[in-house]
Design a protein around this motif. Structure first.
Motif, mmCIF file in Angstrom:
data_model
loop_
_atom_site.group_PDB
_atom_site.id
_atom_site.type_symbol
_atom_site.label_atom_id
_atom_site.label_comp_id
_atom_site.label_asym_id
_atom_site.label_seq_id
_atom_site.Cartn_x
_atom_site.Cartn_y
_atom_site.Cartn_z
ATOM 1 N N ARG A 28 0.843 -1.184 0.000
ATOM 2 C CA ARG A 28 0.000 0.000 0.000
ATOM 3 C C ARG A 28 0.880 1.236 0.000
ATOM 4 N NH1 ARG A 28 -4.662 1.296 4.472
ATOM 5 N NH2 ARG A 28 -5.293 3.292 3.631
ATOM 6 N N ARG A 29 1.076 1.817 -1.197
ATOM 7 C CA ARG A 29 1.905 3.001 -1.330
ATOM 8 C C ARG A 29 1.563 3.656 -2.656
ATOM 9 N NH1 ARG A 29 7.948 1.471 -2.986
ATOM 10 N NH2 ARG A 29 7.713 3.554 -3.863
ATOM 11 N N ALA A 30 1.979 4.864 -2.834
ATOM 12 C CA ALA A 30 1.723 5.568 -4.089
ATOM 13 C C ALA A 30 3.008 5.623 -4.898
ATOM 14 C CB ALA A 30 1.216 6.983 -3.810
ATOM 15 N N ASP A 31 2.906 5.353 -6.184
ATOM 16 C CA ASP A 31 4.069 5.384 -7.061
ATOM 17 C C ASP A 31 3.711 6.131 -8.332
ATOM 18 O OD1 ASP A 31 6.393 3.563 -6.021
ATOM 19 O OD2 ASP A 31 4.541 2.528 -5.533
ATOM 20 N N ASN A 32 4.674 6.912 -8.844
ATOM 21 C CA ASN A 32 4.425 7.654 -10.069
ATOM 22 C C ASN A 32 4.368 6.754 -11.282
ATOM 23 O OD1 ASN A 32 4.169 10.246 -8.988
ATOM 24 N ND2 ASN A 32 6.378 10.529 -8.918
ATOM 25 N N LEU A 33 5.155 5.667 -11.275
ATOM 26 C CA LEU A 33 5.235 4.791 -12.438
ATOM 27 C C LEU A 33 5.148 3.334 -11.995
ATOM 28 C CD1 LEU A 33 5.712 4.255 -15.455
ATOM 29 C CD2 LEU A 33 8.171 4.477 -15.033
ATOM 30 N N VAL A 34 4.208 2.618 -12.590
ATOM 31 C CA VAL A 34 4.061 1.178 -12.359
ATOM 32 C C VAL A 34 4.353 0.469 -13.669
ATOM 33 C CG1 VAL A 34 2.421 -0.670 -11.869
ATOM 34 C CG2 VAL A 34 2.413 1.396 -10.465
ATOM 35 N N VAL A 35 5.200 -0.558 -13.619
ATOM 36 C CA VAL A 35 5.640 -1.254 -14.826
ATOM 37 C C VAL A 35 5.328 -2.741 -14.691
ATOM 38 C CG1 VAL A 35 7.575 -1.715 -16.366
ATOM 39 C CG2 VAL A 35 7.536 0.392 -15.024
ATOM 40 N N PHE A 36 4.726 -3.322 -15.721
ATOM 41 C CA PHE A 36 4.490 -4.766 -15.769
ATOM 42 C C PHE A 36 5.579 -5.396 -16.631
ATOM 43 C CE2 PHE A 36 0.286 -3.137 -14.727
ATOM 44 C CZ PHE A 36 -0.115 -4.018 -13.718
ATOM 45 N N LEU A 37 6.441 -6.173 -15.978
ATOM 46 C CA LEU A 37 7.605 -6.744 -16.656
ATOM 47 C C LEU A 37 7.747 -8.223 -16.362
ATOM 48 C CD1 LEU A 37 10.638 -4.295 -16.267
ATOM 49 C CD2 LEU A 37 9.471 -4.944 -18.370
ATOM 50 N N GLY A 38 8.384 -8.918 -17.295
ATOM 51 C CA GLY A 38 8.702 -10.326 -17.105
ATOM 52 C C GLY A 38 9.934 -10.688 -17.894
ATOM 53 N N PRO A 39 9.784 -11.523 -18.931
ATOM 54 C CA PRO A 39 10.967 -11.982 -19.677
ATOM 55 C C PRO A 39 11.594 -10.921 -20.575
ATOM 56 C CG PRO A 39 8.946 -12.874 -20.631
ATOM 57 C CD PRO A 39 8.558 -12.241 -19.338
ATOM 58 N N SER A 40 10.890 -9.830 -20.855
ATOM 59 C CA SER A 40 11.447 -8.842 -21.784
ATOM 60 C C SER A 40 12.593 -8.040 -21.187
ATOM 61 C CB SER A 40 10.349 -7.869 -22.261
ATOM 62 O OG SER A 40 9.379 -8.542 -23.027
ATOM 63 N N LEU A 41 12.563 -7.827 -19.863
ATOM 64 C CA LEU A 41 13.586 -6.994 -19.231
ATOM 65 C C LEU A 41 13.639 -7.313 -17.744
ATOM 66 C CD1 LEU A 41 15.489 -4.512 -19.894
ATOM 67 C CD2 LEU A 41 13.662 -3.092 -18.944
ATOM 68 N N PRO A 42 14.833 -7.523 -17.171
ATOM 69 C CA PRO A 42 14.928 -7.803 -15.742
ATOM 70 C C PRO A 42 14.424 -6.625 -14.907
ATOM 71 C CG PRO A 42 16.969 -8.404 -16.859
ATOM 72 C CD PRO A 42 16.145 -7.633 -17.846
ATOM 73 N N ALA A 43 13.765 -6.931 -13.810
ATOM 74 C CA ALA A 43 13.208 -5.886 -12.944
ATOM 75 C C ALA A 43 14.289 -4.967 -12.406
ATOM 76 C CB ALA A 43 12.434 -6.534 -11.791
#
Length: 393
Positions: free
Chosen positions: A3-18
């Motif tokens: 529970r926090r606020a973030d300016n940018l949320v990214v959905f990632l998997g095999p395309s690019l390491p977190a």
């Protein structure tokens, strides 16, 4: 989901390491998006969402409706690299921003099948490491080899066709080259092996980086949040969002679906549902009659509701989260209540010989027993009585 606020949320998997994404820009990295994940991510109140990776077969894919809902809520939505490129091509007319070559291929119709970006990958514990080669990477390699004059036009086409012939869960470079071998000369294969050994650019990775940079630059620019057009989702979509949503609690979040299941078993569940249905039906009927309420009327209802809650302004966001709501969700409910009030205030005029306010008061009081209580109270007050038998004398 914390529970926090973030300016940018990214959905990632095999395309690019977190880890690489976090080094590139401050962001919250979530796993490949499933259906409902974007709705849930809105609880983080991001300014932007970058959709790169998403699931395809094992679980339902991210829904167009949740991306539209994000844009309607004023969240900038970027897509590229994989599932994000596909959804961006489909939703570009609605304001989703596509980034990268793969997006352009989908947008322009050069590729159409979602299997173009599909691949087999490891689980979260192993960083979603790719285990097979997506067809878009085969296409890109064929283009690069042709530009480098390693492959001629026919040899490049044969390479892509060999990639298309292999199921995505089995598509490795070894399998692709095995498939193209009968169509390549010995000299072509030798030239390819030398060129390929120097490394081939991963197009999905390149586009994922471009998508993340574009989203991060937009966040850093401080540009005003976009506002997508208002949507009118179907009842199926509304129910799905209700179940897939999240509700804030002291230590984080719980599933709104679980909250709903608990409420179904509550003693007052029927009364709550009937009250909600009456308001929704009256508001819906009002809309079908061409009635509407002004922004000022909705704001008045919302202000009155906040006064009843007695919640300080600084804590209102957290309070709404505990109700499984956001600002726009509250506004929709207040608009319904304002329409309901409009209909009730003019009930006698909205139907031929319509019911009066007094008739409605009496009818409901008689049904729930309040009429008898009021009559008893009147009878016990000598100043209110009419006297026994006086009218007949």
């Amino acid at each position: 989901m914390k529970r926090r606020a973030d300016n940018l949320v990214v959905f990632l998997g095999p395309s690019l390491p977190a880890e690489e994404a976090r080094r590139l820009a401050p962001c919250t990295v979530l796993p490949p998006a499933r259906q409902g994940d974007v709705w849930r991510a809105l609880s983080l109140r991001p300014r932007a969402i970058a959709l790169v990776d998403g699931v395809f077969e094992a679980q339902p894919s991210v829904w167009h409706h949740e991306l539209l809902a994000a844009m309607e809520a004023g969240v900038a939505v970027f897509g590229g690299g994989s599932m994000g490129a596909l959804r961006a091509a489909e939703l570009a007319p609605h304001g989703m921003v596509g980034v990268g070559r793969i997006f352009e291929w989908y947008r322009d119709g050069a590729v159409v099948d979602d299997s173009e970006v599909a691949l087999l990958h490891a689980d979260a514990e192993h960083g979603f490491r790719p285990l097979t080669v997506p067809l878009v990477n085969v296409r890109h390699a064929a283009e690069c080899a042709a530009k480098a004059r390693v492959l001629g036009r026919e040899a490049a086409r044969a390479l892509v066709e060999a990639g298309e012939a292999v199921f995505y869960q089995e598509r490795t470079w070894a399998r692709v080259l095995e498939g193209v071998a009968p169509r390549w000369s010995t000299a072509t294969r030798a030239a390819w092996d030398v060129w390929f050994s120097r490394g081939v650019e991963d197009l999905k990775r390149r586009d994922a980086l471009a998508c993340l940079r574009t989203a991060a630059e937009w966040v850093a620019s401080g540009a005003p949040a976009p506002r997508g057009p208002a949507q009118s989702p179907s009842s199926l979509v509304r129910r799905r969002r209700l179940v897939d949503g999240v509700t804030g609690v002291q230590d984080g979040w719980v599933s709104s679906g679980r909250v709903l299941a608990s409420l179904r078993e509550a003693p007052d569940a029927e009364a709550l549902a009937e009250a909600g249905l009456r308001r929704a039906l009256l508001a819906g009927w009002a809309r079908t009659q061409g009635l509407h309420v002004s922004e000022a009327e909705v704001a008045e209802v919302e202000a009155g509701w906040w006064r009843q809650q007695r919640v300080p302004v600084a804590r209102r966001g957290a309070f709404l989260a505990r109700l499984g709501l956001d600002d726009r969700g509250l506004r929709r409910l207040c608009e319904e209540r304002a329409l309901e009030r409009l209909v009730l205030a003019h009930a006698s005029r909205l139907l031929p010989d319509g019911p009066s306010w007094d008739e409605a008061l009496a009818a409901e009081a008689r049904l729930n027993g309040r009429w008898a209580e009021a009559a008893r109270e009147v009878g016990e007050d000598p100043t209110e009585g009419v006297g026994s038998g006086n009218a007949a004398e």
